[in-house]
Design a protein around this motif. Structure first.
Motif, short mmCIF file in Angstrom:
data_model
loop_
_atom_site.label_atom_id
_atom_site.label_comp_id
_atom_site.label_asym_id
_atom_site.label_seq_id
_atom_site.Cartn_x
_atom_site.Cartn_y
_atom_site.Cartn_z
N GLU A 59 -21.58 -6.77 -6.88
CA GLU A 59 -20.39 -7.59 -7.07
C GLU A 59 -20.74 -9.02 -6.68
O GLU A 59 -21.70 -9.27 -5.96
CB GLU A 59 -19.25 -7.07 -6.19
N SER A 60 -19.91 -9.94 -7.14
CA SER A 60 -20.18 -11.34 -6.83
C SER A 60 -20.03 -11.57 -5.32
O SER A 60 -19.29 -10.85 -4.64
CB SER A 60 -19.21 -12.25 -7.59
N LYS A 62 -18.39 -13.72 -3.74
CA LYS A 62 -17.00 -13.99 -3.34
C LYS A 62 -16.23 -12.68 -3.16
O LYS A 62 -15.44 -12.55 -2.23
CB LYS A 62 -16.32 -14.88 -4.37
N VAL A 63 -16.46 -11.72 -4.05
CA VAL A 63 -15.78 -10.41 -3.94
C VAL A 63 -16.24 -9.70 -2.67
O VAL A 63 -15.43 -9.13 -1.92
CB VAL A 63 -16.05 -9.55 -5.19
N GLN A 66 -14.67 -11.29 0.37
CA GLN A 66 -13.26 -10.92 0.49
C GLN A 66 -13.11 -9.51 1.05
O GLN A 66 -12.26 -9.25 1.89
CB GLN A 66 -12.54 -11.04 -0.86
N LYS A 67 -13.96 -8.61 0.59
CA LYS A 67 -13.91 -7.24 1.12
C LYS A 67 -14.24 -7.22 2.61
O LYS A 67 -13.61 -6.49 3.38
CB LYS A 67 -14.89 -6.34 0.36
N ASP A 70 -11.22 -8.46 4.45
CA ASP A 70 -10.19 -7.41 4.49
C ASP A 70 -10.52 -6.36 5.54
O ASP A 70 -9.65 -5.93 6.31
CB ASP A 70 -10.04 -6.75 3.12
#
Length: 87
Positions: A59-60, A62-63, A66-67, A70
């Protein structure tokens, strides 16, 4: 993979076929003597075995970030709850 691969080894040896068992991505394979001699009788498996590489997509960044954020939020909430329970 089984803990003991000797039974498979024996079965392969008994049914060996010098012309067919040449796939160097397999667990066992034959190498021509001339090639071994040309390599100074080096019997290191990595000299003859061909590695298969699978393309991996990620995944990128940025993703992924974000994970992680979270997950960090969940951990902080759980820690806050534990702290509240402890008084």
């Amino acid at each position: 993979m089984a803990e003991n691969d000797i039974p498979d080894l024996l079965k392969r040896w008994q049914k060996r076929n010098f012309e067919q068992d040449t796939d160097r991505t397999e667990k066992a394979f034959f190498v021509p003597k001339a090639e071994i001699a040309a390599n100074g009788y080096d019997l290191s498996i990595n000299r003859y075995k061909e590695a298969e590489y699978a393309e991996v997509t990620y995944e990128s960044p940025k993703v992924i970030l974000q994970k992680l954020r979270d997950l960090e939020s969940e951990i902080r909430a759980d820690l806050d709850e534990l702290e509240r329970l402890l008084g």
